[in-house]
Design a protein around this motif. Sequence first.
Motif, short mmCIF file in Angstrom:
data_model
loop_
_atom_site.label_atom_id
_atom_site.label_comp_id
_atom_site.label_asym_id
_atom_site.label_seq_id
_atom_site.Cartn_x
_atom_site.Cartn_y
_atom_site.Cartn_z
N UNK A 1 0.84 -1.19 0.00
CA UNK A 1 0.00 0.00 0.00
C UNK A 1 0.88 1.25 0.00
N UNK A 2 0.91 1.95 -1.13
CA UNK A 2 1.78 3.11 -1.29
C UNK A 2 1.04 4.33 -0.75
N UNK A 3 1.42 4.79 0.44
CA UNK A 3 0.72 5.91 1.05
C UNK A 3 1.18 7.26 0.52
N UNK A 4 2.37 7.30 -0.05
CA UNK A 4 2.90 8.53 -0.64
C UNK A 4 3.29 8.19 -2.07
N UNK A 5 2.73 8.93 -3.02
CA UNK A 5 2.94 8.58 -4.42
C UNK A 5 3.52 9.74 -5.21
N UNK A 6 4.53 9.44 -5.98
CA UNK A 6 5.08 10.38 -6.93
C UNK A 6 4.91 9.73 -8.29
N UNK A 7 3.93 10.19 -9.04
CA UNK A 7 3.52 9.49 -10.25
C UNK A 7 4.41 9.76 -11.46
N UNK A 8 5.26 10.78 -11.35
CA UNK A 8 6.16 11.05 -12.46
C UNK A 8 7.56 10.56 -12.11
N UNK A 9 8.02 9.50 -12.75
CA UNK A 9 9.36 9.00 -12.42
C UNK A 9 10.45 9.95 -12.89
N UNK A 10 10.17 10.76 -13.91
CA UNK A 10 11.20 11.65 -14.41
C UNK A 10 10.57 12.93 -14.96
N UNK A 11 11.41 13.99 -14.98
CA UNK A 11 10.97 15.30 -15.45
C UNK A 11 12.18 16.03 -16.01
N UNK A 12 12.03 16.62 -17.19
CA UNK A 12 13.12 17.42 -17.78
C UNK A 12 12.63 18.85 -17.94
N UNK A 13 13.47 19.80 -17.51
CA UNK A 13 13.10 21.21 -17.54
C UNK A 13 14.27 22.02 -18.06
N UNK A 14 13.97 23.05 -18.83
CA UNK A 14 15.01 23.94 -19.34
C UNK A 14 15.57 24.79 -18.20
N UNK A 15 16.86 25.01 -18.23
CA UNK A 15 17.49 25.89 -17.25
C UNK A 15 16.81 27.25 -17.23
N UNK A 16 16.56 27.77 -16.04
CA UNK A 16 15.91 29.07 -15.90
C UNK A 16 14.40 29.01 -15.79
N UNK A 17 13.82 27.87 -16.21
CA UNK A 17 12.37 27.73 -16.13
C UNK A 17 11.95 27.19 -14.76
#
Lengths: 115, 112
Positions: A1-17
């Motif tokens: 039972x996962x009580x805390x969930x982070x549904x995005x395993x990865x994220x890419x963002x441009x520097x400065x954003x």
Amino acid sequence: DQQVKQNSPSLSVQEGRISILNCDYTNSMFDYFLWYKKYPAEGPTFLISISSIKDKNEDGRFTVFLNKSAKHLSLHIVPSQPGDSAVYFCAAAGLSNFGNEKLTFGTGTRLTIIP
Amino acid sequence: DAGVTQSPTHLIKTRGQHVTLRCSPISGHKSVSWYQQVLGQGPQFIFQYYEKEERGRGNFPDRFSARQFPNYSSELNVNALLLGDSALYLCASSLRAAYGYTFGSGTRLTVV
């Protein structure tokens, strides 16, 4: 039972954003929420926390927002910098009679900042 | 200022053996917690000790045990090692969660 969930395993963002990392939880007994950053071969490093009595906490480039009704929190990083590239863990803590604030962690989101 | 220190940093053990991992908390921190992190997962709570008493135990078998000494350092013991015990074992010390737990760099245990 996962009580805390982070549904995005990865994220890419441009520097400065803006980087926005999300976290959902299911246990209403959680009192505190924390964000940790982890580099390879190191332990997690505490970033910022928020109490359940607040809806926002800010520390420099990092802001955490808490929506208790939705059982959702998010971490905003503005502006994003290359050194922010790491795995980010959301964690939640609930108080017991003995003051045992064990942390329940999500599975993490790998943030990559693109120069 | 010394942070949370853990020893050893890496360890290779054979199935069925016993292992002892050690942790020294930040000076003044009386609470020590142990977490297990397997690849691709978040850290999982194993034990918390406060003032030398066990205050919490996670969902781990009795093969896992721990103790805290008068100087607040701690040991995590694992008996009858299984391949599935291979993980990064993290120690954290704190005043309380509101201030944020401080983690050590961990002990990487490999069971072969």
